[in-house]
Write an enzyme that holds these catalytic residues in place. Sequence first.
Site, short mmCIF file in Angstrom:
data_model
loop_
_atom_site.label_atom_id
_atom_site.label_comp_id
_atom_site.label_asym_id
_atom_site.label_seq_id
_atom_site.Cartn_x
_atom_site.Cartn_y
_atom_site.Cartn_z
N GLU A 281 2.18 3.37 0.74
CA GLU A 281 0.97 2.55 0.73
C GLU A 281 0.69 1.96 2.12
OE1 GLU A 281 -1.40 2.34 -1.32
OE2 GLU A 281 -0.47 3.40 -2.98
N TYR B 270 -4.41 -5.75 -1.38
CA TYR B 270 -4.45 -4.39 -1.89
C TYR B 270 -3.03 -3.84 -2.10
CZ TYR B 270 -4.33 0.58 -2.00
OH TYR B 270 -4.02 1.85 -2.37
N ASP C 157 -9.37 -0.49 -3.29
CA ASP C 157 -9.54 -0.07 -1.89
C ASP C 157 -10.96 0.50 -1.76
OD1 ASP C 157 -9.45 2.37 -3.14
OD2 ASP C 157 -7.86 3.22 -1.91
#
Length: 363
Positions: A40, A123, A141
């Site tokens: 991520e 996020y 996102d």
Amino acid sequence: MSNEVSAKLLDWYDRHARRLPWRAPPGRPPMDPYRVWLSEIMLQQTTVAAVAPYYEAFLTRWPTVADLAAAPQEAVLTAWAGLGYYARARNLHRCAQVVAAEHGGRFPDREAELRELPGIGAYTAAAVAAIAFGRRAVVVDGNVERVVARLFRVETPLPKAKGELKALAEGITPERRPGDFAQAMMDLGATVCLPRQPKCLLCPLQDLCRGHGDSVAQELPRRLPKAAKPTRHAVAFWLAGPEGALLLRRRPEKGLLGGMMEVPSTPWRESPWTPEEATAAAPLEAPWRALPGQVRHTFTHFHFAVEVWAATAVEAPDTAPAEGRWVALDRLDGEALPTVMRKIIDHGLKATAVPAPAGTADD
Ligand code: SF4
């Protein structure tokens, strides 16, 4: 509509999920949180194709968060070189150290605790909580914003619409399989609900989608016009030292490309440099010559135009000037050089290459 969206999307995901190195197959136990977190962080502002080789290389070299925490920062920055947004690499390393030292090498499993860690924003905290720990978290996102704006026909322009889009995303996030749901939304945005030409005929949400039903999908999400990017200018100094080694120096820890290596240059500013000004900023007095052409690079908030000047340190000093160090040209790959510096070096190498004498070229 919320249950219908998640049911249709999860059904689609079971059949069409992208196979990615950091992802467990649909419905299967999740990957190690270290892997989810690493992917991520790497994927922020970067494509799946660009990330894959870096992800594999990091895992091979540092298989656990403790291994990464114990690595020298220099090694992490060098391994990251080319991925961009270098503050991410420094935060990645700091985060690994905090997880190793303060959490016994295990990532916390809740959003609020994840957000306390270096480099983890809203996020990433939501993505790790949902994907690695199966917690219900709203993961939003750019891809998800686009899908939601179209699905609900949100006409408010971004960035103003962010809160509204998050609330709508919250409304469709299920209790069951939240990690798969988050990844399904990402996949839908990346492969079907494309920015320019959404493939609505292939979309599992087609009959629920207001943007599609009202034939405005392609125009959404709306955005306020962006301010034009300014251009910053600099002169970079290609200084050849002992046996052709190149002078490099480390950038300050804080700020753009912090801690990365660079070809020494003037400060970066919005007006071009005169020869007198650039000469005064050079790392030493030498007969500098401007190499033909210019290097151009675009950062998130500005364009960058760089002239390259070259010189040879006639009496190559043992210690390098300007707080730099000499790096042999065949050792450059081992340095933490960001993409813009690689461009400057390629430019310098081409422009300073000595042409082969006539008749010696290979046929
Ligand atoms: Fe996107 Fe079209 Fe699907 Fe709506 S129907 S979510 S616009 S791909």
